[in-house]
Design an enzyme around this catalytic site. Structure first.
Site, PDB file in Angstrom:
ATOM      1  N   HIS A  66      19.786   3.479  -2.085  1.00 46.88           N
ATOM      2  CA  HIS A  66      18.533   4.213  -2.204  1.00 46.88           C
ATOM      3  C   HIS A  66      17.466   3.477  -2.989  1.00 46.88           C
ATOM      4  CE1 HIS A  66      16.033   7.744  -2.221  1.00 46.88           C
ATOM      5  NE2 HIS A  66      16.073   7.874  -3.529  1.00 46.88           N
TER       6      HIS A  66
ATOM      7  N   PHE B 174      16.321  19.051 -11.631  1.00 45.35           N
ATOM      8  CA  PHE B 174      16.732  17.820 -10.971  1.00 45.35           C
ATOM      9  C   PHE B 174      17.819  17.156 -11.802  1.00 45.35           C
ATOM     10  CE2 PHE B 174      15.402  14.957  -7.567  1.00 45.35           C
ATOM     11  CZ  PHE B 174      14.676  15.811  -6.770  1.00 45.35           C
TER      12      PHE B 174
ATOM     13  N   ASP C 177      10.364  -8.277   0.533  1.00 48.14           N
ATOM     14  CA  ASP C 177       9.559  -9.488   0.699  1.00 48.14           C
ATOM     15  C   ASP C 177       8.867  -9.895  -0.603  1.00 48.14           C
ATOM     16  OD1 ASP C 177      10.189  -8.764   3.371  1.00 48.14           O
ATOM     17  OD2 ASP C 177       8.353  -7.577   3.444  1.00 48.14           O
TER      18      ASP C 177
ATOM     19  N   HIS D 229      22.186   7.005  -3.637  1.00 48.25           N
ATOM     20  CA  HIS D 229      21.842   8.434  -3.730  1.00 48.25           C
ATOM     21  C   HIS D 229      23.020   9.232  -3.180  1.00 48.25           C
ATOM     22  CE1 HIS D 229      19.885  12.261  -3.157  1.00 48.25           C
ATOM     23  NE2 HIS D 229      18.805  11.832  -3.772  1.00 48.25           N
TER      24      HIS D 229
ATOM     25  N   ALA E 260       0.827  -1.210   0.000  1.00 50.05           N
ATOM     26  CA  ALA E 260       0.000   0.000   0.000  1.00 50.05           C
ATOM     27  C   ALA E 260       0.855   1.252   0.000  1.00 50.05           C
ATOM     28  CB  ALA E 260      -0.946  -0.002   1.192  1.00 50.05           C
TER      29      ALA E 260
ATOM     30  N   GLU F 164       8.832   0.098  -7.313  1.00 48.43           N
ATOM     31  CA  GLU F 164      10.234  -0.277  -7.157  1.00 48.43           C
ATOM     32  C   GLU F 164      10.448  -1.781  -7.256  1.00 48.43           C
ATOM     33  OE1 GLU F 164      12.312   1.464  -3.837  1.00 48.43           O
ATOM     34  OE2 GLU F 164      14.132   0.304  -4.224  1.00 48.43           O
TER      35      GLU F 164
ATOM     36  N   SER G 218      10.968   7.918 -10.096  1.00 44.78           N
ATOM     37  CA  SER G 218      10.337   6.808  -9.360  1.00 44.78           C
ATOM     38  C   SER G 218       8.935   7.188  -8.905  1.00 44.78           C
ATOM     39  CB  SER G 218      11.183   6.382  -8.171  1.00 44.78           C
ATOM     40  OG  SER G 218      11.306   7.426  -7.244  1.00 44.78           O
ATOM     41  N   LEU G 219       8.751   8.444  -8.451  1.00 43.74           N
ATOM     42  CA  LEU G 219       7.387   8.865  -8.109  1.00 43.74           C
ATOM     43  C   LEU G 219       6.520   8.830  -9.363  1.00 43.74           C
ATOM     44  CD1 LEU G 219       7.983  11.764  -5.532  1.00 43.74           C
ATOM     45  CD2 LEU G 219       7.243   9.412  -5.106  1.00 43.74           C
TER      46      LEU G 219
ATOM     47  N   ARG H  84      18.473   5.083 -12.314  1.00 46.96           N
ATOM     48  CA  ARG H  84      17.232   5.854 -12.380  1.00 46.96           C
ATOM     49  C   ARG H  84      17.506   7.346 -12.210  1.00 46.96           C
ATOM     50  NH1 ARG H  84      14.110   8.056  -8.657  1.00 46.96           N
ATOM     51  NH2 ARG H  84      14.840   6.935  -6.828  1.00 46.96           N
TER      52      ARG H  84
ATOM     53  N   GLY I 138       2.849   3.958  -2.913  1.00 42.14           N
ATOM     54  CA  GLY I 138       2.345   4.716  -4.048  1.00 42.14           C
ATOM     55  C   GLY I 138       1.805   3.841  -5.161  1.00 42.14           C
ATOM     56  N   ALA I 139       2.573   2.845  -5.591  1.00 47.91           N
ATOM     57  CA  ALA I 139       2.148   2.003  -6.711  1.00 47.91           C
ATOM     58  C   ALA I 139       0.902   1.204  -6.344  1.00 47.91           C
ATOM     59  CB  ALA I 139       3.282   1.068  -7.133  1.00 47.91           C
TER      60      ALA I 139
ATOM     61  N   ARG J 129      22.641  10.557 -10.629  1.00 48.21           N
ATOM     62  CA  ARG J 129      23.083  10.109  -9.318  1.00 48.21           C
ATOM     63  C   ARG J 129      24.274   9.161  -9.343  1.00 48.21           C
ATOM     64  NH1 ARG J 129      16.978   9.286  -6.832  1.00 48.21           N
ATOM     65  NH2 ARG J 129      16.612  11.518  -6.562  1.00 48.21           N
TER      66      ARG J 129
ATOM     67  N   GLN K  48      20.885   1.779  -6.887  1.00 51.15           N
ATOM     68  CA  GLN K  48      21.266   3.190  -6.899  1.00 51.15           C
ATOM     69  C   GLN K  48      21.714   3.671  -5.516  1.00 51.15           C
ATOM     70  OE1 GLN K  48      18.300   6.672  -7.507  1.00 51.15           O
ATOM     71  NE2 GLN K  48      19.609   6.595  -9.321  1.00 51.15           N
TER      72      GLN K  48
ATOM     73  N   THR L 130      17.301  15.556  -0.255  1.00 55.84           N
ATOM     74  CA  THR L 130      16.853  15.533  -1.647  1.00 55.84           C
ATOM     75  C   THR L 130      17.845  16.174  -2.616  1.00 55.84           C
ATOM     76  OG1 THR L 130      15.138  16.215  -3.196  1.00 55.84           O
ATOM     77  CG2 THR L 130      15.540  17.680  -1.354  1.00 55.84           C
ATOM     78  N   GLU L 131      17.857  15.584  -3.819  1.00 60.03           N
ATOM     79  CA  GLU L 131      18.570  16.157  -4.951  1.00 60.03           C
ATOM     80  C   GLU L 131      17.955  17.516  -5.321  1.00 60.03           C
ATOM     81  OE1 GLU L 131      18.919  13.090  -7.842  1.00 60.03           O
ATOM     82  OE2 GLU L 131      19.067  14.491  -9.499  1.00 60.03           O
TER      83      GLU L 131
ATOM     84  N   LEU M  14      18.134  10.550   3.761  1.00 56.03           N
ATOM     85  CA  LEU M  14      18.133  11.221   2.475  1.00 56.03           C
ATOM     86  C   LEU M  14      18.023  12.741   2.579  1.00 56.03           C
ATOM     87  CD1 LEU M  14      17.861  10.741  -0.624  1.00 56.03           C
ATOM     88  CD2 LEU M  14      15.397  10.791  -0.274  1.00 56.03           C
TER      89      LEU M  14
END
Lengths: 602, 255
Positions: free
Chosen positions: A368, A131, A236, A257, A28, A398, A414-415, A409, A30-31, A301, A255, A269-270, A267
């Site tokens: 990352h 970015f 998993d 980061h 549960a 992912e 990824s978002l 990436r 984003g994807a 990256r 990757q 952010t870039e 993290l």
């Protein structure tokens, strides 16, 4: 059960709860939730999640989501496609990258229409920022393509998707830990028929029979010690697929980061560099100018991470032990930091006691993102070999490898990936379940999981979970991180073999049924060991350097031999110590449409 | 560049990092299969100044007692899993550093209050999420945006509800509220924060529905402005202020 909508009939067979849904989504984040929003209105859908949905690691993503909206300057999805292909060092399947870049625009608009509070331009449109690796006209200069909500874009995406799941009455099974994919042989072919899950609150087992199953279980950064990933990102879902004998693609590409808080891996952010922050070595030199003269600190990256490690290796690191470089945000000013980068400003203050307004922040690369994972086609259907689809089985996010990211990436993709391919998975699953019946479950579908849990819980072993996990993570950091060699990888291979032996003697101290997180950690460790083995085995086999896979002993890209995806299969005795006994590697061609591989310069 | 300052600071930090301390943690344990009542158990843990309370819990679980049970995930304050009562104050274990606590005395750690205790530091979050769902925490817009286009929102209008979009649903605020402790029917600060986030979003058209919901006897008027919620919020949201703004909107009859 955690939903107000109609409760679906369940029955209990031999102590195992049985449920039936058209579509079951595992995960549960984003994807998974993007898929649920698509699937819920069209088919009876359940989402099984190890965590409460809002705890998912999508929420930790910061900087933005790429889409060529051209709200602030000229841009095109074609440039975005090119950047994605080049950023992935040409190992990207270009048909998939084109879909990603084209559908990005709708994906961002969908989210805005669902309520996502993006930052705005003075005209009230979605604001965009720079970015790494995103450029104007095929590499000429950085372009503003990342749509963002301060530096909590992932948080806002996760919240917005959850809000819309609540709106639609999506049924969630929270803190249910999926442990097995049930396959049933039909006409000589193994077909997915359900999911076995462990209810953390009670210790009881549940079987979810489903016509279609979507894996959206995220990554496995916890194979490493220094990582931006959550404790729960133990791979998993990818591990379940692996144990079923289905292939995993491009697992050697992980990757790192560039800007993790030094020593912690948290993290930053870039987007900080997108707003103008600069990486400096001990002498204050902006070293990226030497490595990527055109786009400097906004190189992709893999390149930035390598340069940072190289600066430190050559004695130009900062700090008392010369073991990190500095992210200098001091010239951005307090207002930009407080309004556009408030969370990372706070992270640096809280965890390092460093105030980015006044001082540069110590940073080093942090594990990352897994570029590899469960191979799918562009319809998000899982593949059982290079081309054959497993009917009714989907993967997105992912955990999946489409492959839109190739060997590296780009930030903000990824978002985007979770939204574009989460949506495709949900939509295609709805279509699929319209015309098919349930695949019958085998007798006692939970038998394998029950046996595994009993073995772990009842073991009189002497090995501590944490000790094995720590050694795995330490050794992966030493031997399979930004730079690898055959020697370093051979050593990690040996270590993992030893740890896998020790794992069979692992002890679970908590013998109870309720909220047994000790048992959960033991199971997770099993998946980590399996996946680390595949990562290292695949990495050893690829004798070239490409994207996130940098082999010190083979420093150049070798298109003649390695311009292809790795496909790893579990074959033979999964428990044997020697990886070569049970991992078989194969190749899969890369789909090239518009862009022939070129030297990758920035 | 202020490298010199940074070097000096890091050296201090490095020196501090070398010294470790034995810290005593008193943790309120409860296993409903065994215990009739929660009980306090003490653990001594070697800690560094920059370690977090979550690190201590992990050290206990991983090295001393595998049955110690708590939720956690991201470990840097964004997922909202590990809200707990630390020395009597609601905080995230992953954002509470040892150096910010008085380690001359034991550090008390217990589950957040007001939600049913399940095991050790784990509570049943379902009543919390039920209140959240009741305020209709999703955009309800009557207008249809132009196909393929975003709704327009000015920077100023976006700013009005910025603070309440930061909520991570960790329940630190709600479970710090004395009204919620005595009356579990009260929506609680987190649900109101999430209602606020939409009531004041210029794209939303259902403010009146949410204001009606929160005008209920278990709604905003139960708030006694003790500011516990604001103090507890690990995201720095001005929770009490948000509740006050919702109260004013109810009085006005519009946002």
């Amino acid at each position: 059960m955690n939903s107000e909508s109609a409760h679906v009939e369940t029955k209990i067979v031999d102590g195992v709860h049985h449920h039936q849904y058209d579509i079951v989504i595992v995960g549960a984040g984003g994807a998974g939730m993007r898929a649920a929003i698509e699937a819920g209105p069209g088919a009876r859908t359940a989402v099984i999640s190890k965590l409460y949905p809002t705890r998912s690691h999508t929420g930790a993503a910061q900087g933005g989501m790429a889409a060529a909206l051209a709200n602030v300057e000229e841009d095109s999805w074609e440039w975005h496609t090119f950047d994605t292909v080049k950023g992935g060092d040409y190992l990207v399947d270009q048909d998939a990258a084109e879909i990603l870049a084209k559908e990005a625009i709708d994906a961002v608009i969908d989210l805005e229409n669902m309520g996502l509070p993006f930052n705005r331009t003075p005209e009230g449109k979605i604001d965009q920022r720079r970015f790494g690796g995103h450029t104007r006209d095929h590499g000429k200069a950085p372009v503003r393509r990342a749509c963002y909500a301060a530096d909590r874009t992932g948080h806002m995406i996760l919240q917005t998707l959850f809000q819309n799941c609540v709106k639609l009455g999506i049924e969630f099974y929270n803190e249910y830990y999926a442990l097995d994919l049930v396959m049933t042989e039909v006409d000589g072919v193994e077909q997915p028929s359900g999911i076995v899950a462990y209810e953390l609150a009670t210790g009881e087992l549940h079987v979810f029979q489903a016509k279609a199953i979507i894996f959206a279980t995220g990554g496995f950064g916890k194979i490493y010690k220094t990582t931006s990933n959550a404790h729960t990102l133990t791979g998993d879902g990818v591990g379940i697929i692996w144990r079923k004998g289905l292939p995993l693609e491009d697992m050697e590409f992980f990757q790192f980061h560039p800007t993790g808080l030094a020593g912690l891996g948290i993290l930053l952010t870039e987007g900080a560099r997108g707003e103008g922050a600069i990486l400096r070595n001990a002498s204050g030199e902006r070293f990226m100018e030497r490595y990527a003269p055109t786009i400097k600190d906004l190189a992709p990256r893999d390149i930035v991470a390598r340069c940072m490690v190289q600066e430190v290796a050559e004695g130009r690191g900062a700090g008392p032990h010369k073991d990190y470089v500095l992210l200098d945000c001091t010239h951005l000013g307090a207002e930009v930091l407080e309004t556009k980068l408030p969370d990372i400003t706070e992270f640096a203050r809280t965890y390092l006691g460093v105030d980015p307004v006044y001082e540069p922040v110590p940073v080093m690369p942090t594990a990352h993102y897994a570029m590899g994972g469960i191979p799918t086609n562009v319809a998000a259907e899982v593949l059982r070999d290079n081309t054959t689809v497993v009917p009714g089985l989907y993967a997105a996010g992912e955990c999946a490898c489409v492959s839109v990211h190739g060997s590296n990436r780009l930030g903000t993709n990824s978002l985007l990936d979770i939204n574009v391919f989460g949506k495709r998975a949900g939509r295609n699953a709805v279509e699929y379940v319209k015309d098919v019946d349930y695949t019958p479950l085998p007798d006692d579908p939970a038998a394998g999981v029950r046996r595994m849990l009993e073995q772990l819980r009842d073991s009189n072993g002497t090995e501590r979970i944490a000790a094995i996990r720590k050694e795995l993570q330490d050794e992966m950091d030493k031997g399979a991180q930004v730079f690898r060699t055959d020697e370093s990888l051979a050593h990690v291979t040996e270590v993992i073999a030893g740890l896998r032996d020790r794992y069979r003697n692992v002890a679970v101290q908590d013998k109870g049924k309720r909220f047994n997180t000790d048992l959960l950690e033991a199971v997770e460790l099993g998946f980590l060991l399996d996946l680390a083995e595949v990562v290292v085995f695949s990495a050893r086999n690829r004798e070239e350097s490409r994207g996130g896979h940098m082999r010190d002993d083979f420093p150049n890209r070798d298109d003649a031999n390695y311009m292809q995806h790795t496909m790893a299969y579990l074959s033979g005795d999964a428990h044997s110590s020697d990886a070569a006994d049970h991992i078989r590697l194969d190749w899969k061609p890369v789909t090239i449409t518009r862009y022939q591989p070129m030297e990758r310069k920035y | 560049m202020t490298t010199a300052t940074l070097e000096a600071k890091s050296t201090d930090a490095a020196d501090a990092a070398i010294r470790s301390f034995t810290v005593t943690f008193l943790i309120r344990r409860f296993d409903p299969d065994v215990d009739t009542e929660p009980r306090w158990q003490d653990f001594d843990v070697e800690m560094y100044a920059t370690d977090r309370v979550l690190d201590a819990l992990h050290k206990i679980k991983w090295e001393q007692d595998g049955s110690l049970t708590f939720r956690r995930s991201c470990a840097h304050g964004i997922c909202g899993s590990d809200a707990m009562r630390i020395n009597g104050r609601n905080r995230l274990a992953c954002k509470t550093l040892i150096k910010d606590l008085d380690i001359s005395k034991p550090i008390y750690v217990e589950a957040i209050k007001g939600l049913p205790l399940e095991k050790d530091l784990v509570v049943d979050m379902e009543p919390f999420f039920a209140s959240y769902r009741e305020v209709q925490p999703f955009l309800i817009a009557n207008s249809t945006p132009e196909p393929g286009k975003e709704r327009i929102q000015s920077i100023a209008k976006r700013e009005i509800f910025d603070d309440t979009t930061k909520c991570i649903l960790c329940a630190a605020c709600t479970s710090s509220c004395p009204v919620f402790w005595t009356d579990g029917q009260y929506f609680g600060p987190a649900a109101i924060v999430n209602a606020h986030r939409f009531i004041f979003d210029s794209r939303d058209d259902a403010a009146s529905v949410r204001l009606d919901i929160l005008n209920d006897k278990e709604g905003v008027w139960r708030c006694r402005t003790t500011f516990n919620c604001t103090d507890a919020c690990p995201r720095g949201i001005e929770v009490t202020k948000a509740i006050a703004e919702v109260k004013q909107a109810i009085m006005r009859g519009k946002p």
